[in-house]
Design a protein around this motif. Structure first.
Motif, mmCIF file in Angstrom:
data_model
loop_
_atom_site.group_PDB
_atom_site.id
_atom_site.type_symbol
_atom_site.label_atom_id
_atom_site.label_comp_id
_atom_site.label_asym_id
_atom_site.label_seq_id
_atom_site.Cartn_x
_atom_site.Cartn_y
_atom_site.Cartn_z
ATOM 1 N N GLU A 138 37.770 41.082 33.233
ATOM 2 C CA GLU A 138 36.339 41.027 33.546
ATOM 3 C C GLU A 138 36.085 41.390 35.004
ATOM 4 O OE1 GLU A 138 34.928 37.171 32.542
ATOM 5 O OE2 GLU A 138 35.725 37.241 30.505
ATOM 6 N N LEU A 139 36.918 40.854 35.884
ATOM 7 C CA LEU A 139 36.764 41.128 37.311
ATOM 8 C C LEU A 139 36.936 42.612 37.604
ATOM 9 C CD1 LEU A 139 36.595 40.229 40.292
ATOM 10 C CD2 LEU A 139 39.063 39.816 40.203
ATOM 11 N N LEU A 140 37.967 43.240 37.055
ATOM 12 C CA LEU A 140 38.214 44.647 37.333
ATOM 13 C C LEU A 140 37.096 45.535 36.805
ATOM 14 C CD1 LEU A 140 42.066 44.981 36.716
ATOM 15 C CD2 LEU A 140 40.851 44.753 38.876
ATOM 16 N N ASP A 145 32.845 49.379 39.707
ATOM 17 C CA ASP A 145 31.592 49.993 40.143
ATOM 18 C C ASP A 145 30.903 49.237 41.274
ATOM 19 O OD1 ASP A 145 31.721 52.052 38.169
ATOM 20 O OD2 ASP A 145 31.050 50.602 36.668
ATOM 21 N N HIS A 146 31.296 47.978 41.506
ATOM 22 C CA HIS A 146 30.571 47.153 42.472
ATOM 23 C C HIS A 146 31.444 46.638 43.615
ATOM 24 C CE1 HIS A 146 27.231 47.132 39.642
ATOM 25 N NE2 HIS A 146 28.072 46.752 38.694
ATOM 26 N N GLY A 147 32.694 47.040 43.653
ATOM 27 C CA GLY A 147 33.578 46.544 44.697
ATOM 28 C C GLY A 147 34.640 47.562 45.043
ATOM 29 N N ARG A 148 35.700 47.084 45.684
ATOM 30 C CA ARG A 148 36.827 47.925 46.060
ATOM 31 C C ARG A 148 38.109 47.190 45.688
ATOM 32 N NH1 ARG A 148 36.070 53.139 47.505
ATOM 33 N NH2 ARG A 148 37.797 53.017 48.988
ATOM 34 N N ILE A 149 38.917 47.800 44.812
ATOM 35 C CA ILE A 149 40.135 47.169 44.301
ATOM 36 C C ILE A 149 41.333 47.749 45.035
ATOM 37 C CG2 ILE A 149 41.482 46.629 42.251
ATOM 38 C CD1 ILE A 149 38.942 47.495 40.615
ATOM 39 N N LEU A 150 42.049 46.878 45.719
ATOM 40 C CA LEU A 150 43.224 47.273 46.494
ATOM 41 C C LEU A 150 44.471 46.691 45.826
ATOM 42 C CD1 LEU A 150 44.363 48.574 49.119
ATOM 43 C CD2 LEU A 150 44.022 46.350 50.223
ATOM 44 N N TRP A 151 45.478 47.527 45.640
ATOM 45 C CA TRP A 151 46.727 47.110 45.004
ATOM 46 C C TRP A 151 47.855 47.173 46.022
ATOM 47 C CZ3 TRP A 151 46.925 46.006 39.609
ATOM 48 C CH2 TRP A 151 45.734 46.278 38.911
ATOM 49 N N ARG A 172 43.411 56.854 37.099
ATOM 50 C CA ARG A 172 42.497 57.803 36.457
ATOM 51 C C ARG A 172 41.224 57.124 35.986
ATOM 52 N NH1 ARG A 172 47.374 59.373 34.003
ATOM 53 N NH2 ARG A 172 46.780 58.368 32.037
ATOM 54 N N GLY A 173 41.336 55.867 35.568
ATOM 55 C CA GLY A 173 40.184 55.137 35.052
ATOM 56 C C GLY A 173 39.256 54.587 36.123
ATOM 57 N N GLY A 174 39.620 54.740 37.401
ATOM 58 C CA GLY A 174 38.755 54.281 38.484
ATOM 59 C C GLY A 174 38.969 52.837 38.891
ATOM 60 N N TYR A 175 40.110 52.260 38.509
ATOM 61 C CA TYR A 175 40.392 50.857 38.822
ATOM 62 C C TYR A 175 41.277 50.687 40.058
ATOM 63 C CZ TYR A 175 38.343 49.705 34.319
ATOM 64 O OH TYR A 175 37.474 49.560 33.257
ATOM 65 N N VAL A 176 41.493 51.765 40.788
ATOM 66 C CA VAL A 176 42.311 51.719 41.999
ATOM 67 C C VAL A 176 41.546 52.422 43.114
ATOM 68 C CG1 VAL A 176 44.519 52.338 43.060
ATOM 69 C CG2 VAL A 176 44.425 51.775 40.607
ATOM 70 N N HIS A 177 41.212 51.667 44.165
ATOM 71 C CA HIS A 177 40.492 52.247 45.304
ATOM 72 C C HIS A 177 41.365 52.356 46.541
ATOM 73 C CE1 HIS A 177 37.036 50.427 42.921
ATOM 74 N NE2 HIS A 177 36.838 51.722 42.870
ATOM 75 N N GLY A 178 42.569 51.824 46.465
ATOM 76 C CA GLY A 178 43.496 51.903 47.579
ATOM 77 C C GLY A 178 44.825 51.309 47.175
ATOM 78 N N ALA A 286 38.310 45.965 50.972
ATOM 79 C CA ALA A 286 38.687 45.418 49.666
ATOM 80 C C ALA A 286 37.887 44.175 49.312
ATOM 81 C CB ALA A 286 40.172 45.098 49.645
ATOM 82 N N THR A 287 37.507 44.090 48.039
ATOM 83 C CA THR A 287 36.871 42.878 47.517
ATOM 84 C C THR A 287 37.761 42.192 46.472
ATOM 85 O OG1 THR A 287 35.656 44.258 45.929
ATOM 86 C CG2 THR A 287 34.512 43.641 47.961
ATOM 87 N N THR A 288 38.729 42.924 45.944
ATOM 88 C CA THR A 288 39.770 42.355 45.089
ATOM 89 C C THR A 288 41.104 42.945 45.516
ATOM 90 O OG1 THR A 288 38.404 41.888 43.143
ATOM 91 C CG2 THR A 288 40.719 42.318 42.750
ATOM 92 N N VAL A 289 42.112 42.082 45.675
ATOM 93 C CA VAL A 289 43.453 42.515 46.067
ATOM 94 C C VAL A 289 44.438 41.975 45.039
ATOM 95 C CG1 VAL A 289 45.221 42.481 47.867
ATOM 96 C CG2 VAL A 289 42.791 42.403 48.509
#
Length: 360
Positions: A138-140, A145-151, A172-178, A286-289
């Motif tokens: 749910e978070l991802l 679309d509303h945050g930045r996901i850093l792995w 590819r699905g847009g779930y990785v921003h960094g 990042a808003t989620t790490v």
């Protein structure tokens, strides 16, 4: 079930304790890289400083740094980046009595009555993680679309065919921003895309190839000959993988080296403080790490990640997960002060595959 960010409940500055609090005291840094005696050190929580009668939030924070007044705002600065004469906040109380207020409970929800004694309150290999996975899905979806996901990734994420394929799909699905990693993750992922091995072992069958111990350094050498990782990927010699997708989808990655690195790849930071600055540049967005199977990079990232972020004038939580098969590894981060981390004890290859299935 749709995801909703929790509301931030800021301090009540009308209460007498804070309304009548003095302004924060500032003292000049005595020299470059040195804080004045009695300096205040920041935490992971939102911190406010009273300046000319107004409480100012430190908008971009990290633990174990010092608050400095820069251009009318509170900047949180590493000791090494202090400049002589800069006004640094001094005071070691956190209740407002010195113009410093640490607000640790801004995101807390109302809690019902709880038992004093109960079983299984820790996080271990025996913990039930089904709800954690559902929450992550749910978070991802929200953060896409509303945050930045850093792995943050260790090389174990690149050793397995299905895990590489799953993470590539997340990019590819847009779930990785960094992406933050070391030389090993990128090297073995590129080796897999180039030679179908990781440390000389077939990424699907686990069969060791003849002279396979050359494969990772052959890969590094080929990348260095190409001039950059991006040039090597675009040459067509790499067919798939994590770095392949990051390059082709303009996802920034920071690779910070260690004394044991061979090669390394051209983009790897050899100066750890330059690497730390590059890491923090991505952490600030990042808003989620989500950290996986890299104790050193996980602790490093945790130490520079606050529990909150100011986005468009609104304070929101930063979600931080640490995933590792070792209980020691995930608990070490908590021991270092990253109290808001959520830990999951599992094989990271299985974790990545499950996340892909849950969101794609």
């Amino acid at each position: 079930m749709s995801f909703t960010l929790p509301l931030y409940h800021g301090p009540d500055f009308a209460q007498a304790q804070l309304k009548n609090a003095p302004n924060a005291e500032f003292r000049p840094a005595p020299m470059d890289g040195v804080a004045p005696e009695g300096y205040h050190a920041t935490s992971i929580f939102p911190e406010y400083f009273k300046v000319n009668g107004t409480w100012l939030l430190a908008e971009e924070s990290r633990m174990d740094c010092v608050p400095v007044l820069r251009e009318g705002k509170i900047a949180v600065v590493e000791f090494r980046n202090l400049k002589a004469g800069e006004p640094v906040v001094v005071g070691r109380t956190e209740d407002g009595s010195q113009g410093i207020y640490v607000h640790a409970n801004g995101f807390e929800e109302e809690k019902g009555e709880q038992d004093t004694f109960s079983f299984r309150q820790g996080r271990s290999r025996e913990t039930a993680y089904s709800m954690d996975y559902d929450s992550i899905y749910e978070l991802l979806r929200h953060e896409k679309d509303h945050g930045r996901i850093l792995w943050v990734m260790g090389p174990a994420c690149a050793f397995d065919h299905d895990a590489r394929d799953a993470f590539a799909a997340l990019v590819r699905g847009g779930y990785v921003h960094g992406l933050l990693a070391g030389n090993a993750l990128a090297t073995h992922d590129l080796e897999a895309g180039y030679l179908r091995t990781a440390l000389g072992q077939d990424i699907y069958t686990q069969r060791s190839m003849p002279n396979g111990h050359y494969n990772h350094i052959d890969t590094i050498n080929a990348v260095r000959l190409a001039g950059s990782t991006a040039a090597f990927v675009r040459s067509g010699k790499v067919k798939d993988g994590i770095i392949y997708e990051c390059v082709n989808h303009d996802v920034p990655f920071v690779l910070v080296g260690s004394v044991r690195d061979d090669g390394p790849l051209p983009e790897v930071y050899g100066n750890v403080y330059e690497g730390q600055d590059a890491m923090r540049a991505l952490v600030k967005e990042a808003t989620t790490v989500i950290c996986m199977a890299s104790t050193l990079h996980t602790v490093a990232t945790g130490n520079m990640t606050p529990s909150y972020r100011l986005v468009n004038g609104v304070v929101r939580p930063v979600y931080f997960y640490s995933v590792d098969v070792s209980e020691f590894a995930v608990n070490k981060l908590r021991d270092r002060g990253s109290l808001s981390v959520r830990t999951i004890v599992t094989n990271v290859q299985d974790f990545v595959v499950n996340v892909r299935k849950g969101v794609l």
